[in-house]
Design a protein around this motif. Structure first.
Motif, PDB file in Angstrom:
ATOM      1  N   TRP A 127       0.793  -1.116  -0.126  1.00  0.00           N
ATOM      2  CA  TRP A 127      -0.054  -0.082  -0.155  1.00  0.00           C
ATOM      3  C   TRP A 127       0.834   1.338  -0.071  1.00  0.00           C
ATOM      4  O   TRP A 127       0.531   2.055  -0.622  1.00  0.00           O
ATOM      5  N   LEU A 128       1.944   1.221   0.687  1.00  0.00           N
ATOM      6  CA  LEU A 128       2.587   2.447   1.051  1.00  0.00           C
ATOM      7  C   LEU A 128       3.823   2.482   0.289  1.00  0.00           C
ATOM      8  O   LEU A 128       4.407   3.810   0.202  1.00  0.00           O
ATOM      9  N   LEU A 129       4.456   1.558   0.066  1.00  0.00           N
ATOM     10  CA  LEU A 129       6.073   1.685  -0.594  1.00  0.00           C
ATOM     11  C   LEU A 129       5.947   1.242  -2.087  1.00  0.00           C
ATOM     12  O   LEU A 129       6.946   1.637  -2.677  1.00  0.00           O
ATOM     13  N   ASP A 130       5.377   0.451  -2.430  1.00  0.00           N
ATOM     14  CA  ASP A 130       5.517  -0.094  -3.759  1.00  0.00           C
ATOM     15  C   ASP A 130       4.912   0.874  -4.700  1.00  0.00           C
ATOM     16  O   ASP A 130       3.933   1.586  -4.460  1.00  0.00           O
ATOM     17  N   ASP A 131       5.587   1.058  -5.904  1.00  0.00           N
ATOM     18  CA  ASP A 131       5.278   1.754  -7.196  1.00  0.00           C
ATOM     19  C   ASP A 131       3.927   1.400  -7.936  1.00  0.00           C
ATOM     20  O   ASP A 131       4.270   0.848  -9.046  1.00  0.00           O
ATOM     21  N   THR A 132       2.802   1.431  -7.306  1.00  0.00           N
ATOM     22  CA  THR A 132       1.660   0.607  -7.920  1.00  0.00           C
ATOM     23  C   THR A 132       1.376   1.282  -9.142  1.00  0.00           C
ATOM     24  O   THR A 132       0.607   0.872  -9.975  1.00  0.00           O
ATOM     25  N   HIS A 133       1.523   2.722  -9.324  1.00  0.00           N
ATOM     26  CA  HIS A 133       0.929   3.479 -10.283  1.00  0.00           C
ATOM     27  C   HIS A 133       1.956   3.006 -11.671  1.00  0.00           C
ATOM     28  O   HIS A 133       1.217   2.824 -12.767  1.00  0.00           O
ATOM     29  N   THR A 134       3.215   2.849 -11.518  1.00  0.00           N
ATOM     30  CA  THR A 134       4.049   2.400 -12.465  1.00  0.00           C
ATOM     31  C   THR A 134       3.755   1.071 -13.077  1.00  0.00           C
ATOM     32  O   THR A 134       3.608   0.862 -14.349  1.00  0.00           O
ATOM     33  N   ASN A 135       3.662   0.155 -11.944  1.00  0.00           N
ATOM     34  CA  ASN A 135       3.197  -1.198 -12.243  1.00  0.00           C
ATOM     35  C   ASN A 135       1.537  -1.328 -13.054  1.00  0.00           C
ATOM     36  O   ASN A 135       1.484  -1.923 -14.031  1.00  0.00           O
ATOM     37  N   ALA A 136       0.797  -0.273 -12.619  1.00  0.00           N
ATOM     38  CA  ALA A 136      -0.694  -0.476 -13.348  1.00  0.00           C
ATOM     39  C   ALA A 136      -0.348   0.321 -14.694  1.00  0.00           C
ATOM     40  O   ALA A 136      -0.958  -0.458 -15.633  1.00  0.00           O
ATOM     41  N   MET A 137       0.227   1.135 -14.784  1.00  0.00           N
ATOM     42  CA  MET A 137       0.647   1.703 -16.022  1.00  0.00           C
ATOM     43  C   MET A 137       1.128   0.834 -17.288  1.00  0.00           C
ATOM     44  O   MET A 137       0.730   0.705 -18.403  1.00  0.00           O
ATOM     45  N   ASN A 138       2.070   0.006 -16.661  1.00  0.00           N
ATOM     46  CA  ASN A 138       2.675  -1.029 -17.626  1.00  0.00           C
ATOM     47  C   ASN A 138       1.670  -2.144 -18.008  1.00  0.00           C
ATOM     48  O   ASN A 138       1.460  -2.425 -19.070  1.00  0.00           O
ATOM     49  N   ARG A 139       0.721  -2.598 -16.981  1.00  0.00           N
ATOM     50  CA  ARG A 139      -0.111  -3.490 -17.308  1.00  0.00           C
ATOM     51  C   ARG A 139      -1.301  -2.734 -18.276  1.00  0.00           C
ATOM     52  O   ARG A 139      -1.853  -3.544 -19.274  1.00  0.00           O
ATOM     53  N   GLU A 151      -7.841   8.042 -16.257  1.00  0.00           N
ATOM     54  CA  GLU A 151      -8.519   7.562 -15.154  1.00  0.00           C
ATOM     55  C   GLU A 151      -7.547   6.800 -13.991  1.00  0.00           C
ATOM     56  O   GLU A 151      -7.761   7.211 -12.654  1.00  0.00           O
ATOM     57  N   LEU A 152      -6.621   6.365 -14.483  1.00  0.00           N
ATOM     58  CA  LEU A 152      -5.449   5.816 -13.631  1.00  0.00           C
ATOM     59  C   LEU A 152      -4.780   6.890 -12.822  1.00  0.00           C
ATOM     60  O   LEU A 152      -4.428   6.810 -11.594  1.00  0.00           O
ATOM     61  N   ASP A 153      -4.470   7.776 -13.975  1.00  0.00           N
ATOM     62  CA  ASP A 153      -3.581   8.947 -13.268  1.00  0.00           C
ATOM     63  C   ASP A 153      -4.577   9.704 -12.060  1.00  0.00           C
ATOM     64  O   ASP A 153      -3.946  10.033 -11.041  1.00  0.00           O
ATOM     65  N   SER A 154      -5.554   9.901 -12.300  1.00  0.00           N
ATOM     66  CA  SER A 154      -6.371  10.623 -11.473  1.00  0.00           C
ATOM     67  C   SER A 154      -6.565  10.116 -10.119  1.00  0.00           C
ATOM     68  O   SER A 154      -6.574  10.594  -8.952  1.00  0.00           O
ATOM     69  N   LYS A 155      -6.798   8.431 -10.259  1.00  0.00           N
ATOM     70  CA  LYS A 155      -6.803   7.924  -9.171  1.00  0.00           C
ATOM     71  C   LYS A 155      -5.587   7.857  -8.178  1.00  0.00           C
ATOM     72  O   LYS A 155      -5.672   7.855  -7.068  1.00  0.00           O
ATOM     73  N   TRP A 156      -4.363   7.836  -8.851  1.00  0.00           N
ATOM     74  CA  TRP A 156      -3.101   7.888  -8.406  1.00  0.00           C
ATOM     75  C   TRP A 156      -2.734   9.073  -7.660  1.00  0.00           C
ATOM     76  O   TRP A 156      -2.274   9.075  -6.563  1.00  0.00           O
ATOM     77  N   GLU A 157      -3.370  10.229  -8.234  1.00  0.00           N
ATOM     78  CA  GLU A 157      -3.142  11.570  -7.830  1.00  0.00           C
ATOM     79  C   GLU A 157      -3.871  11.695  -6.672  1.00  0.00           C
ATOM     80  O   GLU A 157      -3.494  12.367  -5.466  1.00  0.00           O
ATOM     81  N   GLY A 158      -4.929  10.998  -6.471  1.00  0.00           N
ATOM     82  CA  GLY A 158      -5.841  11.058  -4.871  1.00  0.00           C
ATOM     83  C   GLY A 158      -5.245  10.276  -4.107  1.00  0.00           C
ATOM     84  O   GLY A 158      -6.089  10.270  -2.997  1.00  0.00           O
ATOM     85  N   SER A 159      -4.419   9.334  -4.459  1.00  0.00           N
ATOM     86  CA  SER A 159      -4.244   8.143  -3.232  1.00  0.00           C
ATOM     87  C   SER A 159      -3.474   8.704  -2.123  1.00  0.00           C
ATOM     88  O   SER A 159      -2.678   9.832  -2.398  1.00  0.00           O
TER      89      SER A 159
END
Length: 177
Positions: A127-139, A151-159
């Motif tokens: 939740w707090l350390l992994d770069d989930t945004h980059t991983n999600a972008m690659n998927r 939508e993914l960028d918006s969700k990441w920006e608000g996390s």
């Protein structure tokens, strides 16, 4: 997979030291568990940050270390509590010596503690350390039926994780990287 491999190695370090201290030196299981947990934690941190979790550009290193340490202290408390409970109120058993029973119950408690702390560590670090945004972008690049990049960028920006990372960068002391 990498998290599991690092965790298994850390477990054997923890378990081996715990048993050496409890069985060999007759140390109290909570004290032995604290020592073994702390030693395996150093390995776990170094291996996790090198092989498992990628550094996030939106988070300062001091915040990564702080999150890891705070999560680990909570994990240590969980570990020690379960070890303490595992031998609390031991009765003498006619079939097994007190020492053997103590070690057996300590090891059973350690297995339970390892499972509980492993889940805690994975969830909090993911939740707090992994770069989930980059991983999600690659998927996302390979899938058209998922969220759009916007939508993914918006969700990441608000996390919370991203906002915490940006806060840590803004509050990094001068001279720190």
């Amino acid at each position: 997979m990498k998290f599991g491999v690092v965790g298994v190695i850390a477990f054997f370090i923890d378990w081996g030291i715990l048993n050496a201290l409890v069985w060999g030196l007759h140390m109290h299981n909570v004290l032995a568990g604290t020592i073994s947990f702390t030693i395996s934690l150093v390995f776990n941190y170094l291996a996790s940050m090198k092989y498992v979790f990628k550094h996030r550009e939106d988070m300062a290193r001091w915040m990564e270390i702080l999150i890891f340490v705070v999560a680990s202290v909570i994990g240590l408390f969980i570990n020690d509590l379960i070890l303490w409970i595992s031998t609390y109120g031991m009765n003498r058993d006619a079939y097994v010596s007190q020492s053997a029973q103590y070690v057996l119950r300590t090891n059973a408690g350690k297995l339970v503690a390892t499972a509980v702390v492993m889940v805690w560590n994975f969830v909090i670090r993911k939740w707090l350390l992994d770069d989930t945004h980059t991983n999600a972008m690659n998927r996302l690049k390979g899938e058209s039926n998922r969220l759009t990049q916007e939508e993914l960028d918006s969700k990441w920006e608000g996390s919370f994780s991203h906002r915490l990372g940006l806060w840590s960068l803004a509050h990094t002391p001068n001279g720190w990287k």
